[in-house]
Write a protein that holds these residues in place. Sequence first.
Motif, mmCIF file in Angstrom:
data_model
loop_
_atom_site.group_PDB
_atom_site.id
_atom_site.type_symbol
_atom_site.label_atom_id
_atom_site.label_comp_id
_atom_site.label_asym_id
_atom_site.label_seq_id
_atom_site.Cartn_x
_atom_site.Cartn_y
_atom_site.Cartn_z
ATOM 1 N N TYR A 201 6.408 -16.554 -11.516
ATOM 2 C CA TYR A 201 5.536 -16.522 -10.332
ATOM 3 C C TYR A 201 6.370 -16.620 -9.052
ATOM 4 C CZ TYR A 201 2.012 -17.766 -6.927
ATOM 5 O OH TYR A 201 1.229 -17.775 -5.814
ATOM 6 N N GLY A 202 7.343 -17.527 -9.060
ATOM 7 C CA GLY A 202 8.215 -17.695 -7.879
ATOM 8 C C GLY A 202 8.928 -16.396 -7.535
ATOM 9 N N TYR A 203 9.440 -15.728 -8.580
ATOM 10 C CA TYR A 203 10.132 -14.456 -8.352
ATOM 11 C C TYR A 203 9.155 -13.387 -7.842
ATOM 12 C CZ TYR A 203 14.885 -15.216 -10.075
ATOM 13 O OH TYR A 203 16.193 -15.596 -10.195
ATOM 14 N N THR A 204 7.904 -13.430 -8.373
ATOM 15 C CA THR A 204 6.913 -12.445 -7.926
ATOM 16 C C THR A 204 6.603 -12.643 -6.445
ATOM 17 O OG1 THR A 204 5.968 -12.461 -10.134
ATOM 18 C CG2 THR A 204 4.620 -11.498 -8.409
ATOM 19 N N VAL A 205 6.461 -13.926 -6.038
ATOM 20 C CA VAL A 205 6.219 -14.213 -4.619
ATOM 21 C C VAL A 205 7.378 -13.653 -3.793
ATOM 22 C CG1 VAL A 205 6.060 -16.068 -2.899
ATOM 23 C CG2 VAL A 205 4.765 -16.225 -5.026
ATOM 24 N N MET A 206 8.605 -13.885 -4.293
ATOM 25 C CA MET A 206 9.782 -13.415 -3.540
ATOM 26 C C MET A 206 9.731 -11.893 -3.373
ATOM 27 S SD MET A 206 13.754 -14.287 -3.756
ATOM 28 C CE MET A 206 14.157 -14.057 -5.437
ATOM 29 N N SER A 207 9.342 -11.184 -4.434
ATOM 30 C CA SER A 207 9.277 -9.719 -4.354
ATOM 31 C C SER A 207 8.243 -9.281 -3.330
ATOM 32 C CB SER A 207 8.894 -9.150 -5.718
ATOM 33 O OG SER A 207 9.926 -8.380 -6.242
ATOM 34 N N ARG A 208 7.075 -9.904 -3.379
ATOM 35 C CA ARG A 208 5.986 -9.487 -2.481
ATOM 36 C C ARG A 208 6.320 -9.833 -1.026
ATOM 37 N NH1 ARG A 208 5.646 -6.616 -6.260
ATOM 38 N NH2 ARG A 208 4.289 -7.038 -8.021
ATOM 39 N N VAL A 209 6.906 -11.010 -0.822
ATOM 40 C CA VAL A 209 7.290 -11.389 0.547
ATOM 41 C C VAL A 209 8.385 -10.439 1.057
ATOM 42 C CG1 VAL A 209 8.350 -13.203 1.954
ATOM 43 C CG2 VAL A 209 6.576 -13.793 0.310
ATOM 44 N N SER A 210 9.260 -10.010 0.139
ATOM 45 C CA SER A 210 10.323 -9.076 0.533
ATOM 46 C C SER A 210 9.734 -7.783 1.089
ATOM 47 C CB SER A 210 11.216 -8.726 -0.661
ATOM 48 O OG SER A 210 11.868 -9.870 -1.120
ATOM 49 N N LEU A 211 8.619 -7.336 0.477
ATOM 50 C CA LEU A 211 7.970 -6.116 0.969
ATOM 51 C C LEU A 211 7.508 -6.315 2.412
ATOM 52 C CD1 LEU A 211 5.776 -5.107 -2.116
ATOM 53 C CD2 LEU A 211 7.888 -4.061 -1.355
ATOM 54 N N LEU A 212 6.913 -7.487 2.670
ATOM 55 C CA LEU A 212 6.432 -7.794 4.026
ATOM 56 C C LEU A 212 7.612 -7.871 4.999
ATOM 57 C CD1 LEU A 212 3.989 -8.562 5.788
ATOM 58 C CD2 LEU A 212 4.376 -10.938 5.160
ATOM 59 N N ILE A 213 8.667 -8.534 4.568
ATOM 60 C CA ILE A 213 9.866 -8.652 5.419
ATOM 61 C C ILE A 213 10.413 -7.255 5.720
ATOM 62 C CG2 ILE A 213 12.276 -9.439 5.472
ATOM 63 C CD1 ILE A 213 11.342 -11.859 3.787
ATOM 64 N N GLY A 214 10.440 -6.415 4.706
ATOM 65 C CA GLY A 214 10.947 -5.055 4.884
ATOM 66 C C GLY A 214 10.151 -4.289 5.931
ATOM 67 N N PRO B 67 13.511 -3.133 0.709
ATOM 68 C CA PRO B 67 14.038 -4.417 1.234
ATOM 69 C C PRO B 67 14.927 -5.167 0.248
ATOM 70 C CG PRO B 67 11.649 -4.295 1.469
ATOM 71 C CD PRO B 67 12.055 -3.138 0.639
ATOM 72 N N GLU B 68 14.667 -4.983 -1.055
ATOM 73 C CA GLU B 68 15.438 -5.732 -2.055
ATOM 74 C C GLU B 68 16.653 -4.951 -2.560
ATOM 75 O OE1 GLU B 68 12.721 -8.330 -4.753
ATOM 76 O OE2 GLU B 68 11.671 -6.456 -4.408
ATOM 77 N N ALA B 201 12.994 -8.863 -7.614
ATOM 78 C CA ALA B 201 12.757 -10.248 -8.038
ATOM 79 C C ALA B 201 11.681 -10.319 -9.108
ATOM 80 C CB ALA B 201 12.356 -11.084 -6.827
ATOM 81 N N VAL B 202 10.642 -9.479 -8.966
ATOM 82 C CA VAL B 202 9.519 -9.577 -9.903
ATOM 83 C C VAL B 202 9.953 -9.267 -11.337
ATOM 84 C CG1 VAL B 202 8.695 -7.200 -9.618
ATOM 85 C CG2 VAL B 202 7.066 -8.993 -10.146
ATOM 86 N N GLN B 246 12.114 -15.422 4.138
ATOM 87 C CA GLN B 246 11.797 -15.607 2.721
ATOM 88 C C GLN B 246 11.592 -17.095 2.408
ATOM 89 O OE1 GLN B 246 10.709 -14.188 -0.389
ATOM 90 N NE2 GLN B 246 12.251 -12.643 0.037
ATOM 91 N N HIS B 250 8.114 -19.026 1.254
ATOM 92 C CA HIS B 250 8.010 -19.755 -0.016
ATOM 93 C C HIS B 250 7.484 -21.172 0.210
ATOM 94 C CE1 HIS B 250 9.715 -17.412 -3.446
ATOM 95 N NE2 HIS B 250 9.923 -16.608 -2.433
#
Lengths: 227, 274
Positions: A201-214, B67-68, B201-202, B246, B250
């Motif tokens: 779940y933590g990694y999934t949040v990181m991926s989704r937030v990365s999209l927003l950051i991008g 982004p990743e 990450a996912v 990031q 979190h």
Amino acid sequence: VSISHDLSIWVAAILTLFIFSFLYKDNPLYKFAEHLFVGVSAGYYIILNFWTVIVPNLWDPLVKAFRGEGVDPTHHGFLAASLGDYRGWLIIPGLLGVLLFTRLFGKIGWVSRWSLATIIGVYAGIKTTGFAQSDLVEQLHGSLQPLWTGQLASTVNVLIFTVGLITSLMFFFYSREHKGTLGVVSRIGVFFLMVSFGAGYGYTVMSRVSLLIGRFQFLLQDWLGIR
Amino acid sequence: VTRWLERLDRRWIFFGMGLLVLLPLLFPLSLPLTVSNRVRAFHDGIARIPDGSTVLMSCDYDPGAIPELVPMTRTALHQLFDKKCKVVVTCLWPGGPGLVDNTVRAVADEMHQVDGVDYVDLGFKEGREAVMVLMGQGIANAFPRDYQGKDTRSLPIMRNVRDYSSFPLLVNISAGYPGTKEWVQQVQGRFHLPMVAGVTAVSAPEFYPYLQTGQLVGLLGGMAGAAEYEKLRGEKGTATRGMDAQSMAHVFVALCILAGNWVHWRRRREERAS
């Protein structure tokens, strides 16, 4: 601040804002961007596959084979397969590809199953051997670790790993009711599984937030020119 | 507070998340970043190959992973070109060839690398695992023309490239299927080609078992992995710049989870009491 003068950047930025507007509520601007995306994607994939699959993999080799270009001169005809030159035979996968479209014509739709059978058979074969070697054998091999490594820290690590592995596997043993010893063991397994889901779940949040950051980085840097 | 939280419009959460991502991008906090062992192993995996080798790099992603994965691609190319390595780039995702070509070309131009001599972008090929297997019989068989339409066999970089045995390392940057899992199954396992991977990450948790068994030499997971890699290389790219946002996001998600559980617990207690 130096706002972009590139029209494509403006189009991308405005469409991004249209998509973000859904966060407030569904609206025509969002729908426009969504439909545009679906339409453009479909067109892009059709053109891409035509020029990167149909033309270089099927059309060009077949044309060359029919013309006899590059074929071993000691052989004759478009099926003159010498070692490393089987281009004429591409007519068979080409035909199988055409047969897939018979699904569009009700009565003869069953013919497409021949093509599907070939695709499924080939991929099942490729996947099975790869999976057996890399996921089954290698992972089994990697799971068999000595419980005493000579160092306290790594020994504790291996013990945690082994307990986690066995208890997690026991949780998926459904042939007996999870009571008594099996109940205790499977309950410990649940804790390990929950840690794994939490990490996922933590990694999934990181991926989704990365999209927003991008998207924000694009709007700030590429569109508005804020560095 | 419980009643207020229960009635809170979720759009306020979106707004809060937006602010927490936007502000650190405008006003960087420079939060500390530690380089993990798996990222160091990725870096060392590339560092160990002989200078001047020809490396296979498969960039299997589309714009959704920019982004990743683009920062990872850039940094890996920097490291490879610094070692005078020649890079053969492929793409197995239909949505990716243009993006990958732009990224590779930008880094190559920045480092004065020559197309067809120091690097080649072979572009996209449909077929997923079948392409991986076909490449084992000959790279030029699978990709007769490069992304620019040039005859692959005529390129100087391809003179010494036959099949997987021509490469000391496979660098895979992947956003899903086909990607790292398939490269491990079809190429690393069969052809024993050492491999490092950078993934979204996912999908990262799926690849830790491969790292533990040594099937993957190193692993970059998501934007954090890309930022750690940039730090290790002494670069400050988009991944490093995004890490403050990031971290803040979190913390916000963790607080939202705590608040949600607290509301649920209070409500359940009230229901029991009544």
